[in-house]
Write an enzyme that holds these catalytic residues in place. Structure first.
Site, short mmCIF file in Angstrom:
data_model
loop_
_atom_site.label_atom_id
_atom_site.label_comp_id
_atom_site.label_asym_id
_atom_site.label_seq_id
_atom_site.Cartn_x
_atom_site.Cartn_y
_atom_site.Cartn_z
CG ASN A 1 52.51 43.15 2.38
OD1 ASN A 1 51.75 43.46 1.46
ND2 ASN A 1 53.82 43.33 2.32
CG HIS B 1 58.79 50.93 -2.38
ND1 HIS B 1 59.47 50.98 -3.57
CD2 HIS B 1 58.25 49.70 -2.31
CE1 HIS B 1 59.33 49.82 -4.21
NE2 HIS B 1 58.59 49.02 -3.46
NE ARG C 1 55.94 46.49 -10.08
CZ ARG C 1 55.96 46.91 -8.82
NH1 ARG C 1 55.78 48.18 -8.55
NH2 ARG C 1 56.17 46.07 -7.84
N GLY D 1 69.27 45.46 -2.46
CA GLY D 1 70.08 46.46 -1.76
C GLY D 1 70.74 45.92 -0.51
CD GLU E 1 58.31 47.54 2.88
OE1 GLU E 1 58.87 46.41 2.82
OE2 GLU E 1 57.87 48.12 1.88
#
Ligand code: ADP
Length: 420
Positions: free
Chosen positions: A9, A181, A241, A330, A379
């Site tokens: 990644n 995502h 962002r 989260g 992920e």
């Protein structure tokens, strides 16, 4: 010798990686690592599966100057460190697969050229995702590589969820809501039947609250709507962002304030969000620990916008059975979860304070009409699974399942050649 899969990644100055060993059908993580400061002050840090440090040392410029040198260094380190197994394939996180790719694909020169066309759609991510793929293709052409897209999972969305109210030909030319995502949402969707079986076949909103933030509406595990759109700027406020923004602001900044597109891009991607509002930090931990009024306002705004998006996604689903919290904020902030759930009580969501404090997985009360959950995302494991699957298909001589799910549009961007 066992097979291993390397998951990469890559960002602008960092390269995160994980090594998974493949035993029978199980993928077991062996190492997690990070090369950061690439090109400036590169450092190499690796932990084993239990989280114990294996190595943590600076790299020389020759070792960590660019993606190619980092991969050469990493390859040599892996050959020495990963005894008893051999890397047989590399899976990469690639942010943008355009409208065409609704599933991961094996990389070849033609694919790489296609993916380059999406650089303008994700200028801060796509070039850095592609750099290590290109470097490995040059240095290890025989090593299979797989591109796993953050957009692919959302290609099941109906046209009204993907459309902008622009003249229709823009949609046909690829100006549409792609969503991002997707690897995180795909992993959560795969976890639901095991962790939260009562909502797995229902209407679920997943809130991926990390340094990037988005939310996704799942119907029977498939994406039907998401808050990120054409780029990873839209929707909820993020670390740096802006999230949702009236496009008139962009016109105003350019015309009246004389800002260049580069300056506006830097403002919207790097100086806005929690950092911009608070003037303190882009990190939720700093904001929660701060007494500064700007920090409080940033947190209030974050919670408010996420609760609003939750209502909007519940409307897109025609009702909601559950909400799942995932990613850095989260998974770790009981306070932020509680505040979002409190604002969403009108949906029929009743928080179990003790369960929320202890991290769930179920954090709603037994009688709550809408249930709430904390499910850690992964992920990298999703990428490793996809890579394993494509390697197995190739070994069995099967053709690639390039577009297993129907795409809302064909790859019009490429057909019309308008330079995406
Ligand atoms: P990335 O998008 O970089 O993968 P993560 O999912 O790791 O991001 O999330 C990173 C963010 O999670 C950090 O910026 C931080 O604000 C937040 N975070 C991590 N732990 C906590 C915590 N205990 N409380 C609040 N926020 C946290």
């Amino acid at each position: 010798m066992a097979d291993a899969i390397l998951v990469v990644n890559a960002g602008s100055s960092s390269l995160k990686f994980q090594v998974f060993e493949l035993e029978a059908d199980a993928l077991t993580v062996r190492f997690r690592g990070l090369i950061d400061g690439m090109g400036t002050r590169p450092n190499f840090a690796v932990k084993d599966a239990a989280g114990a440090s294996v190595v943590d040392r600076p790299l020389s410029a020759a070792e960590g100057g660019d993606p190619a040198s980092c991969l050469a260094f990493l390859g040599a380190w892996l050959r020495e460190a990963v005894t008893g197994s051999e890397v047989v394939g590399v899976g990469h996180r690639v942010v943008h697969g355009g409208a065409r790719y609704s599933a991961p694909v094996r990389v070849d020169a033609q694919l790489l050229a296609e993916l380059e066309k999406f650089v303008p759609l994700a200028p801060l991510h796509q070039p850095h995702n592609l750099a290590p793929i290109r470097a490995l293709m040059a240095s290890r052409p025989e090593l299979p590589q797989v591109a796993c897209f953050d957009t692919a999972f959302h290609r099941t969305q109906p046209i009204e969820a993907a459309l902008f109210a622009l003249p229709r030909h823009y949609y046909d030319e690829g100006v549409l809501r792609y969503g991002f995502h997707g690897l995180s949402y795909e992993y959560i969707a795969a976890q639901l039947p095991r962790v939260a079986p009562e909502i797995a076949a229902g209407r679920v909103v997943v809130a991926h609250l990390g340094s990037g933030v988005s939310m996704c509406a799942l119907e029977r595990g498939r994406s039907v709507c998401s808050t990120m759109g054409f780029t990873a700027l839209d929707g909820c406020p993020m670390g740096t962002r802006c999230g949702e923004l009236d496009p008139g602001v962009v016109i105003y900044l350019g015309r009246e304030r004389g800002m260049s597109f580069d300056a506006i891009e830097a403002l919207l991607y790097k100086k806005s969000g929690l950092l911009g509002i608070s003037g303190v930090s882009n990190d939720m931990r700093d904001l929660l620990a701060s007494d500064a009024p700007g920090a409080r306002l940033a947190v209030d705004f974050f919670v408010y916008r996420i609760a609003c998006e939750l209502g909007s996604l519940a409307a897109a689903l025609g009702g909601i059975d559950g909400i799942v919290f995932t990613a850095g904020v989260g998974e770790n902030s009981a306070l932020i979860r509680a505040r979002i759930c409190e604002r969403s009580a009108w949906l029929g969501l009743a928080l179990d304070t003790d369960a929320n404090t202890s991290g769930g997985p179920r954090i709603s009360r037994a009688g709550s009409r809408v249930s709430a959950w904390v499910i850690p995302t992964n992920e990298e494991l999703m990428i490793a699974r996809h890579t394993r699957e494509l390697l197995a298909q190739a070994a069995a001589g099967k053709p690639q399942r390039e577009s297993a799910r129907a795409a809302p549009v064909q790859d019009a961007s490429i057909r019309h050649g308008y330079g995406l």
